[in-house]
Write a protein that holds these residues in place. Structure first.
Motif, PDB file in Angstrom:
ATOM      1  N   SER A 326       0.844  -1.185   0.000  1.00 19.42           N
ATOM      2  CA  SER A 326       0.000   0.000   0.000  1.00 19.42           C
ATOM      3  C   SER A 326       0.880   1.235   0.000  1.00 19.42           C
ATOM      4  CB  SER A 326      -0.914   0.010   1.234  1.00 19.42           C
ATOM      5  OG  SER A 326      -1.724   1.169   1.252  1.00 19.42           O
ATOM      6  N   ALA A 327       0.477   2.245  -0.754  1.00 18.94           N
ATOM      7  CA  ALA A 327       1.204   3.521  -0.830  1.00 18.94           C
ATOM      8  C   ALA A 327       2.662   3.313  -1.218  1.00 18.94           C
ATOM      9  CB  ALA A 327       1.110   4.271   0.499  1.00 18.94           C
ATOM     10  N   GLY A 328       2.911   2.279  -2.051  1.00 19.77           N
ATOM     11  CA  GLY A 328       4.267   2.000  -2.487  1.00 19.77           C
ATOM     12  C   GLY A 328       5.136   1.311  -1.456  1.00 19.77           C
ATOM     13  N   VAL A 329       4.525   0.853  -0.342  1.00 17.07           N
ATOM     14  CA  VAL A 329       5.260   0.197   0.736  1.00 17.07           C
ATOM     15  C   VAL A 329       4.836  -1.268   0.813  1.00 17.07           C
ATOM     16  CG1 VAL A 329       5.708   0.163   3.222  1.00 17.07           C
ATOM     17  CG2 VAL A 329       5.407   2.349   2.038  1.00 17.07           C
ATOM     18  N   GLY A 356      15.267   1.074  -1.717  1.00 17.77           N
ATOM     19  CA  GLY A 356      14.309   1.343  -0.649  1.00 17.77           C
ATOM     20  C   GLY A 356      14.902   1.110   0.728  1.00 17.77           C
ATOM     21  N   ARG A 357      14.256   1.681   1.746  1.00 23.15           N
ATOM     22  CA  ARG A 357      14.693   1.491   3.119  1.00 23.15           C
ATOM     23  C   ARG A 357      14.023   0.261   3.725  1.00 23.15           C
ATOM     24  NH1 ARG A 357      13.303   5.848   6.757  1.00 23.15           N
ATOM     25  NH2 ARG A 357      11.272   5.483   5.817  1.00 23.15           N
ATOM     26  N   ASP A 440       9.828   1.596   0.417  1.00 20.85           N
ATOM     27  CA  ASP A 440      10.300   0.938   1.633  1.00 20.85           C
ATOM     28  C   ASP A 440       9.749  -0.480   1.748  1.00 20.85           C
ATOM     29  OD1 ASP A 440      11.590   3.266   2.290  1.00 20.85           O
ATOM     30  OD2 ASP A 440      10.266   3.802   3.961  1.00 20.85           O
ATOM     31  N   LEU A 441      10.474  -1.312   2.491  1.00 21.04           N
ATOM     32  CA  LEU A 441       9.987  -2.627   2.891  1.00 21.04           C
ATOM     33  C   LEU A 441       9.843  -2.612   4.412  1.00 21.04           C
ATOM     34  CD1 LEU A 441      12.098  -5.145   0.753  1.00 21.04           C
ATOM     35  CD2 LEU A 441       9.760  -4.402   0.393  1.00 21.04           C
ATOM     36  N   VAL A 442       8.655  -2.955   4.881  1.00 24.06           N
ATOM     37  CA  VAL A 442       8.382  -3.008   6.320  1.00 24.06           C
ATOM     38  C   VAL A 442       8.298  -4.465   6.750  1.00 24.06           C
ATOM     39  CG1 VAL A 442       6.708  -2.490   8.131  1.00 24.06           C
ATOM     40  CG2 VAL A 442       7.169  -0.800   6.343  1.00 24.06           C
ATOM     41  N   ASP A 462      -3.174   2.690   3.703  1.00 21.79           N
ATOM     42  CA  ASP A 462      -4.248   2.951   2.737  1.00 21.79           C
ATOM     43  C   ASP A 462      -4.873   4.328   2.975  1.00 21.79           C
ATOM     44  OD1 ASP A 462      -4.097   0.677   1.203  1.00 21.79           O
ATOM     45  OD2 ASP A 462      -5.541  -0.440   2.407  1.00 21.79           O
ATOM     46  N   THR A 463      -5.065   4.655   4.244  1.00 18.53           N
ATOM     47  CA  THR A 463      -5.739   5.915   4.559  1.00 18.53           C
ATOM     48  C   THR A 463      -4.865   7.131   4.242  1.00 18.53           C
ATOM     49  OG1 THR A 463      -4.942   5.990   6.862  1.00 18.53           O
ATOM     50  CG2 THR A 463      -6.992   4.785   6.422  1.00 18.53           C
ATOM     51  N   LEU A 464      -3.552   6.889   4.142  1.00 16.33           N
ATOM     52  CA  LEU A 464      -2.632   7.989   3.834  1.00 16.33           C
ATOM     53  C   LEU A 464      -2.315   8.098   2.354  1.00 16.33           C
ATOM     54  CD1 LEU A 464      -0.078   7.502   6.773  1.00 16.33           C
ATOM     55  CD2 LEU A 464      -2.016   9.085   6.657  1.00 16.33           C
ATOM     56  N   ALA A 465      -2.696   7.074   1.589  1.00 22.74           N
ATOM     57  CA  ALA A 465      -2.357   7.051   0.147  1.00 22.74           C
ATOM     58  C   ALA A 465      -3.111   8.107  -0.623  1.00 22.74           C
ATOM     59  CB  ALA A 465      -2.669   5.671  -0.399  1.00 22.74           C
TER      60      ALA A 465
END
Length: 465
Positions: A326-329, A356-357, A440-442, A462-465
């Motif tokens: 989500s959001a590229g993460v 990515g971080r 980034d990868l979490v 998702d809510t920040l995308a």
């Protein structure tokens, strides 16, 4: 505690929803046993067992033990004051350890047991998947699910039984495998082992259970496994070596990272080379796959057939499992909880992340492990760019005064990592979403309930995308 043979036609499992226990319950149910059990909470695993005909109660109480129960099956995690154990003793029912039940299930099959401080679940899973893909229909019992709940065990029609062999409580000394794998030997499980000498003695006892003429497969790139091989040389079984070291019987020539996969080139004992894909990133997973291949070859499966079959392995839940993006993460779940595992998974993810971080949410597992290895955990986490450390997940242990996740946090900070603590799981999605950037990868990392945070983090992203 009674050792098998004990009557398992109507077994009652205390803690039936656990990874190891549920697998045995599933196999016994498929073999026609009248299975019952209890667990602390409802779960998809409990539901799957009920669908197989098992009677499962939530909570532990004496009345949950059926009148017709033939034996009580327990793991080392079940405490002596459990009311169902008390009821079993009152009625004179046999109390059988999980390992004895598994040993009984393996009787009459060509057993392949996978041991080691790390990598057991993955390697056992690789064998289960690849042998199944070849139509050999093995039975298997794994300490994790093959991406779907309830896929940790199978009652097959074939002659091979693949089992994860747990050293944590010495229970792997109950098995008599034709082929055994030892991936690595390190100090862990501090409640049961006081020194490396005790660890080696335990693994030697496991190796001595190999049937005469059988084989021990060891990864000699790992110092502990190589030491074990030297200690048991000349006994009644063969030693088959794997690894990148010169002279290994199955020598890894090259491991080429390909994003979230690896391409492995292997030199066989025959002198031939073959190349195959491992669908999980990281050098340690490539080593697991080669150990699996060597063990399968020893059981008579041609390497040229087994190698491509290993490529059908798509991972195990919680072993670098992609939860979503989500959001590229990307959010990935890791079961790593020992410093060696943490470092290995972070190295693999670092390669996959590219530019990515790597952001980690880490939950220390067990007070005893944190006391002994908290410093090393923090140092391993230095491979990440940013880290959030949760409170210790106690599992079966009571708190130890003075032992908190601050040990890990301080060690990570001293190693130069951007790290912060979080005392509430509910606060983590907001923290992680606030620090994450596209690319980034979490990783949610640890053996406890940190695994449940992945979907929550994705939802907040998702809510920040």
């Amino acid at each position: 505690m009674t050792a098998s043979p004990a009557p398992l036609n109507a077994p009652h499992f205390i803690g039936i929803g656990g990874a190891g226990m549920s697998g045995l319950a599933k196999i016994l149910a498929l073999r026609g046993a009248q299975v019952s059990g209890s667990d602390a909470k409802e779960s998809t695993v409990v539901l799957a067992l009920r669908q197989l005909g098992a009677e499962v109660h939530i909570g532990h109480a004496a009345e949950h033990v059926p009148a017709g129960a033939s034996a009580i099956v327990v793991s080392s995690a079940i405490r002596e004051d459990n009311p169902e154990i008390a009821e079993a003793r009152r009625r004179g029912l046999p109390i059988v350890h999980r390992s004895d039940a598994l040993a009984a299930l393996m009787e009459g099959r060509r057993a392949l047991a996978v041991a080691g401080t790390h990598g057991k679940t993955t390697t056992t899973s690789m064998l289960a998947v690849s042998l199944t893909a070849l139509g050999l229909d093995p039975s298997f019992a794994i300490g994790g699910d093959l991406n779907e709940p309830g896929s940790n065990a199978h009652h097959g029609t074939g002659e091979i039984f693949v089992a994860e062999a747990d050293e944590s409580d010495r229970s792997f000394q109950k098995y008599t495998p034709e082929v055994a794998i030892v991936l690595n030997v390190e100090l862990d499980h501090h409640a049961n082992y006081a020194s490396m000498d005790e660890i080696y003695e335990s693994f030697e006892a496991f190796a001595d259970r190999i049937v005469p003429g059988g084989a021990l497969v060891v990864d000699v790139d790992h110092a502990g496994a190589a030491e074990l091989a030297s200690r048991v040389a000349g006994r009644a079984f063969d030693i088959v070596t794997v690894g990148e070291a010169e002279g290994a019987d199955f020598r890894i020539v090259k491991i080429a990272p390909r994003g979230m996969t690896s391409e492995v080139t292997l030199a066989l004992p025959t002198g031939d080379e073959l190349t195959f894909t491992v669908n999980v990133p990281g050098r340690h997973y490539a080593h697991n796959a080669v150990a699996a291949l060597a063990a399968g070859v020893r059981l008579g499966v041609p390497a040229a057939e087994l190698a491509p079959a290993l490529s059908s392995y798509q991972g195990v839940r919680r072993r670098l499992q992609l939860k979503g993006e989500s959001a590229g993460v990307q959010v990935i779940d890791s079961y790593a909880h020992h410093p060696t595992e943490i470092a290995a998974d972070l190295q693999a993810i670092r390669e996959a992340a590219g530019e990515g971080r790597v952001v980690v949410v880490f939950q220390p597992h067990l007070f005893s492990r944190t006391r002994e290895l908290g410093l090393e955990m923090g140092q391993a986490l230095a491979l990440a760019d940013q880290v959030v450390v949760l409170d210790i997940y106690p599992a079966r242990e009571d708190p130890i005064p003075g032992i908190t996740s601050e040990i890990v946090i301080e060690a990570a900070r001293a190693a130069g990592t951007d790290v912060q603590g979080a005392h509430s799981l509910a606060a983590v999605p907001e923290i992680v979403a606030g620090m994450s950037k596209p690319g980034d990868l979490v990783l949610t990392m640890g053996a406890g309930d940190v695994t449940f945070l992945g979907p929550e983090i994705l939802s907040r992203l998702d809510t920040l995308a």
